[in-house]
Design a protein around this motif. Structure first.
Motif, short mmCIF file in Angstrom:
data_model
loop_
_atom_site.label_atom_id
_atom_site.label_comp_id
_atom_site.label_asym_id
_atom_site.label_seq_id
_atom_site.Cartn_x
_atom_site.Cartn_y
_atom_site.Cartn_z
N PHE A 1 0.77 -1.22 0.07
CA PHE A 1 0.02 0.19 0.17
C PHE A 1 1.04 1.23 0.12
N ALA A 2 1.93 1.39 0.99
CA ALA A 2 2.87 2.61 0.93
C ALA A 2 3.49 2.76 -0.53
N ALA A 3 4.02 1.64 -1.32
CA ALA A 3 4.04 1.93 -2.56
C ALA A 3 3.20 2.32 -3.81
N THR A 4 2.09 2.33 -3.57
CA THR A 4 1.00 2.66 -4.36
C THR A 4 0.93 4.10 -4.51
N PRO A 5 0.82 4.71 -5.81
CA PRO A 5 0.86 6.15 -5.90
C PRO A 5 -0.24 6.78 -5.33
N ALA A 6 0.00 8.12 -4.91
CA ALA A 6 -1.21 8.64 -4.05
C ALA A 6 -2.47 8.92 -4.91
N GLU A 7 -2.28 9.23 -6.35
CA GLU A 7 -3.45 9.15 -7.21
C GLU A 7 -4.14 7.95 -7.49
N GLU A 8 -3.72 6.97 -7.13
CA GLU A 8 -4.27 5.67 -7.13
C GLU A 8 -4.94 5.15 -5.92
N ARG A 9 -4.74 5.88 -4.79
CA ARG A 9 -5.36 5.63 -3.68
C ARG A 9 -6.75 6.10 -3.42
N ILE B 1 -18.82 -4.86 6.83
CA ILE B 1 -17.95 -3.61 7.02
C ILE B 1 -17.54 -2.98 5.73
N TYR B 2 -17.37 -3.81 4.62
CA TYR B 2 -16.69 -3.29 3.32
C TYR B 2 -17.93 -2.48 2.64
N ALA B 3 -19.06 -3.08 2.95
CA ALA B 3 -20.31 -2.32 2.23
C ALA B 3 -20.49 -0.97 2.99
N PHE B 4 -20.41 -1.14 4.15
CA PHE B 4 -20.44 0.47 5.02
C PHE B 4 -19.50 1.39 4.29
N LEU B 5 -18.18 1.06 4.13
CA LEU B 5 -17.06 1.72 3.86
C LEU B 5 -17.05 2.00 2.34
N VAL B 6 -17.82 1.35 1.47
CA VAL B 6 -17.64 1.65 0.12
C VAL B 6 -19.10 1.90 -0.53
N THR B 7 -20.17 1.26 -0.25
CA THR B 7 -21.31 1.46 -1.15
C THR B 7 -22.25 2.62 -0.39
N ARG B 8 -22.24 2.99 1.00
CA ARG B 8 -22.62 3.65 1.82
C ARG B 8 -22.03 5.23 1.69
N MET B 9 -20.74 5.07 1.86
CA MET B 9 -20.21 6.60 1.94
C MET B 9 -18.80 6.55 1.62
N SER B 10 -18.02 7.61 1.20
CA SER B 10 -16.49 7.56 0.99
C SER B 10 -15.87 7.77 2.29
N LEU B 11 -14.66 7.13 2.23
CA LEU B 11 -13.73 7.42 3.34
C LEU B 11 -13.21 8.82 3.26
N ARG B 12 -12.83 9.48 4.47
CA ARG B 12 -12.40 10.59 4.48
C ARG B 12 -11.19 10.63 3.50
N LYS B 13 -11.03 11.87 2.96
CA LYS B 13 -10.14 11.84 1.55
C LYS B 13 -8.64 11.93 2.18
N ASP B 14 -8.57 12.37 3.10
CA ASP B 14 -7.07 12.43 3.92
C ASP B 14 -6.64 11.26 4.72
N TYR B 15 -7.70 10.34 4.64
CA TYR B 15 -7.29 9.01 5.59
C TYR B 15 -6.06 8.12 5.14
N ASP B 16 -5.95 8.35 3.61
CA ASP B 16 -4.68 7.65 3.26
C ASP B 16 -3.59 7.95 3.40
N ASP B 17 -3.43 9.24 4.32
CA ASP B 17 -2.14 9.43 5.00
C ASP B 17 -1.75 8.67 6.25
N GLU B 18 -3.01 8.25 6.97
CA GLU B 18 -3.07 7.88 8.09
C GLU B 18 -2.96 6.27 8.14
#
Length: 227
Positions: A123-131, A167-184
């Motif tokens: 995950f750390a090696a994934t470019p930011a624009e792909e996260r 859990i996945y359904a809540f995270l993806v189909t119901r709402m977006s994750l906070r946009k800056d969470y990929d930094d954390e």
């Protein structure tokens, strides 16, 4: 809602029922089959080039996973998840993952702990624009699958299998994750792995509980904002 076009190809691998279940689960988790959508057994069987039996088996399995609700004399539909469901799902998740970490602290092999770290490295090696939120949720579920597997607690693993899709359904189909969470995301999970490697079981449990509580808080906030 039952006329939604889906890109579901013919079942090809393993048992037909497993293939049908995998494709339907993917469609639900990605939102291609949205909450509340009715699932026509005959239409899905024709579209996926199988008999009705595998579709019926898929419905039953997805119902056990909490993704489909079967209503007598009406058929099956994708579940709609509400705040009360969120509270139940995340309270159970906290209990299961706390136990998973406790058991992983004494049962996980060095190879399993290394694989947890490797997932974070990828995950750390994934470019930011792909996260994307979808990618973060997918990697997150993979990490927690590996964590639960490392517990070597078979009954816990079966309980987790019945929860992970919701859990996945809540995270993806119901709402977006906070946009800056990929930094954390990566350092948050890395701290759990580091605690396990160092043999700090209590610290690992504290960190997984904090992680689940924080995830719950983000989903609640997104739901309240109507995302």
């Amino acid at each position: 809602m039952e006329n939604i076009p889906l890109d579901l190809g013919p079942a090809r691998r393993r048992l037909f029922a497993d293939e049908v279940t995998d494709q339907m689960r993917e469609a639900i988790m990605t939102g291609a089959l949205p909450p509340g959508a009715w699932l026509r057994e005959d239409r899905l069987a024709t579209q996926m080039n199988v008999s009705r039996g595998p579709v019926r088996e898929a419905f039953a399995k997805l119902e056990r996973e909490g993704l489909v609700q079967i209503e007598p004399f009406r058929g099956a539909r994708v579940v709609e998840l509400y705040r009360s469901d969120l509270d139940e799902i995340f309270s159970l998740r906290k209990a299961l993952e706390s136990l998973a970490v406790q058991w992983a602290a004494t049962h996980a092999t060095p190879e399993e702990l290394a694989e947890l770290g490797a997932t974070l490295d990828r995950f750390a090696a994934t470019p930011a624009e792909e996260r994307t939120p979808e990618l973060i949720a997918e990697v997150d579920i993979t990490f927690h699958d590996e964590l639960v597997a490392a517990s070597h607690h078979q009954r816990l693993q079966r309980a987790w299998e019945g929860l992970r899709g919701q859990i996945y359904a809540f995270l993806v189909t119901r709402m977006s994750l906070r946009k800056d969470y990929d930094d954390e995301w990566e350092p948050d999970h890395r701290a759990i792995v580091d605690a396990l490697i160092a043999g700090r079981a209590d610290d690992a449990v504290d960190r997984i509980q904090h992680h689940v509580e924080a995830s719950y808080g983000r989903v609640v906030k997104a739901m309240e904002q109507g995302e």
